[in-house]
Design a protein around this motif. Sequence first.
Motif, PDB file in Angstrom:
ATOM      1  N   SER A   1     -68.410  -4.124 -28.816  1.00  0.00           N
ATOM      2  CA  SER A   1     -67.628  -5.088 -28.028  1.00  0.00           C
ATOM      3  C   SER A   1     -67.895  -4.855 -26.544  1.00  0.00           C
ATOM      4  O   SER A   1     -67.919  -3.718 -26.069  1.00  0.00           O
ATOM      5  CB  SER A   1     -66.134  -4.967 -28.339  1.00  0.00           C
ATOM      6  OG  SER A   1     -65.660  -3.696 -27.994  1.00  0.00           O
ATOM      7  N   THR A   2     -68.144  -5.950 -25.844  1.00  0.00           N
ATOM      8  CA  THR A   2     -68.400  -5.898 -24.402  1.00  0.00           C
ATOM      9  C   THR A   2     -67.556  -6.975 -23.731  1.00  0.00           C
ATOM     10  O   THR A   2     -66.888  -7.761 -24.405  1.00  0.00           O
ATOM     11  CB  THR A   2     -69.885  -6.154 -24.092  1.00  0.00           C
ATOM     12  OG1 THR A   2     -70.207  -7.505 -24.461  1.00  0.00           O
ATOM     13  CG2 THR A   2     -70.789  -5.180 -24.810  1.00  0.00           C
ATOM     14  N   LYS A   3     -67.648  -7.032 -22.431  1.00  0.00           N
ATOM     15  CA  LYS A   3     -66.911  -8.058 -21.690  1.00  0.00           C
ATOM     16  C   LYS A   3     -67.715  -9.343 -21.534  1.00  0.00           C
ATOM     17  O   LYS A   3     -67.336 -10.219 -20.767  1.00  0.00           O
ATOM     18  CB  LYS A   3     -66.494  -7.506 -20.325  1.00  0.00           C
ATOM     19  CG  LYS A   3     -65.470  -6.392 -20.454  1.00  0.00           C
ATOM     20  CD  LYS A   3     -64.984  -5.902 -19.116  1.00  0.00           C
ATOM     21  CE  LYS A   3     -63.957  -4.790 -19.332  1.00  0.00           C
ATOM     22  NZ  LYS A   3     -63.420  -4.290 -18.086  1.00  0.00           N
ATOM     23  N   LYS A   4     -68.823  -9.460 -22.255  1.00  0.00           N
ATOM     24  CA  LYS A   4     -69.606 -10.695 -22.225  1.00  0.00           C
ATOM     25  C   LYS A   4     -68.713 -11.853 -22.685  1.00  0.00           C
ATOM     26  O   LYS A   4     -67.855 -11.677 -23.548  1.00  0.00           O
ATOM     27  CB  LYS A   4     -70.813 -10.603 -23.164  1.00  0.00           C
ATOM     28  CG  LYS A   4     -71.925  -9.732 -22.677  1.00  0.00           C
ATOM     29  CD  LYS A   4     -73.097  -9.812 -23.646  1.00  0.00           C
ATOM     30  CE  LYS A   4     -74.251  -8.969 -23.163  1.00  0.00           C
ATOM     31  NZ  LYS A   4     -75.412  -9.080 -24.051  1.00  0.00           N
ATOM     32  N   PRO A   5     -68.939 -13.043 -22.131  1.00  0.00           N
ATOM     33  CA  PRO A   5     -68.116 -14.180 -22.544  1.00  0.00           C
ATOM     34  C   PRO A   5     -68.386 -14.577 -23.995  1.00  0.00           C
ATOM     35  O   PRO A   5     -69.418 -14.254 -24.554  1.00  0.00           O
ATOM     36  CB  PRO A   5     -68.535 -15.298 -21.583  1.00  0.00           C
ATOM     37  CG  PRO A   5     -69.840 -14.878 -21.011  1.00  0.00           C
ATOM     38  CD  PRO A   5     -69.904 -13.383 -21.093  1.00  0.00           C
ATOM     39  N   GLY A   6     -67.445 -15.283 -24.573  1.00  0.00           N
ATOM     40  CA  GLY A   6     -67.599 -15.781 -25.934  1.00  0.00           C
ATOM     41  C   GLY A   6     -66.349 -15.628 -26.764  1.00  0.00           C
ATOM     42  O   GLY A   6     -66.027 -16.475 -27.594  1.00  0.00           O
ATOM     43  N   MET A   7     -65.602 -14.530 -26.520  1.00  0.00           N
ATOM     44  CA  MET A   7     -64.395 -14.265 -27.287  1.00  0.00           C
ATOM     45  C   MET A   7     -63.608 -13.197 -26.551  1.00  0.00           C
ATOM     46  O   MET A   7     -64.195 -12.358 -25.864  1.00  0.00           O
ATOM     47  CB  MET A   7     -64.798 -13.760 -28.692  1.00  0.00           C
ATOM     48  CG  MET A   7     -63.814 -14.073 -29.762  1.00  0.00           C
ATOM     49  SD  MET A   7     -64.446 -13.952 -31.479  1.00  0.00           S
ATOM     50  CE  MET A   7     -65.034 -12.321 -31.638  1.00  0.00           C
ATOM     51  N   ALA A   8     -62.301 -13.231 -26.701  1.00  0.00           N
ATOM     52  CA  ALA A   8     -61.461 -12.212 -26.068  1.00  0.00           C
ATOM     53  C   ALA A   8     -61.828 -10.833 -26.623  1.00  0.00           C
ATOM     54  O   ALA A   8     -62.205 -10.698 -27.785  1.00  0.00           O
ATOM     55  CB  ALA A   8     -59.982 -12.506 -26.326  1.00  0.00           C
TER      56      ALA A   8
END
Length: 187
Positions: free
Chosen positions: A143-150
């Motif tokens: 899990s990263t802070k990349k956009p797409g999902m909380a």
Amino acid sequence: LMTTWKRGRGLLAQRLRATAVPVTSLLKNLEVFSPIRVPGTAVFMNGNPEGTPPAVLHNIKHNKIIHEKLFILSVITEEAPYVPVEERVTVVRLGEGIYRLDVHYGFMEDPDIPAALSRVKLDEWTFDLGQTTFFLGRETLISTKKPGMALWRKRLFIFLSSNARSAAAFFGLPPNRVVVMGAQVEL
């Protein structure tokens, strides 16, 4: 849970498609760099019919080999409850001993890959499961802070994925003929 699962699967597919190498590029590279051909048949499962499975690339990069017959297999679920057996399998010769194999099932059917492969005949050649190795890709999700999902939904999706049934069991593959190759994917 279901919306997180659906959104996570979509996001994972998107990330994998973004890094996929077209099969045409693989064929061009094989003309230049000729890895050692080994006897037997390799079936590489692939969720993206147009791309090269990452496990193929890892196998060539790390082991520097390619099987004499290599199948890139995609399972396609149709929007019909059942697919007639005679329409189940399509095979396309790509060259260099590489084939694309699409196996079609209806949404009410359970995939049985060994049964589908038993119907494949190329000239006089047929599948011998005792000489076939199935390669599966296994993604380790990060899990990263990349956009797409909380972020919390990404973590939930990762938890759900870690508890999902294995692809080998889902597709009915013989356990002693499966090799799993992993990669990390950032969500």
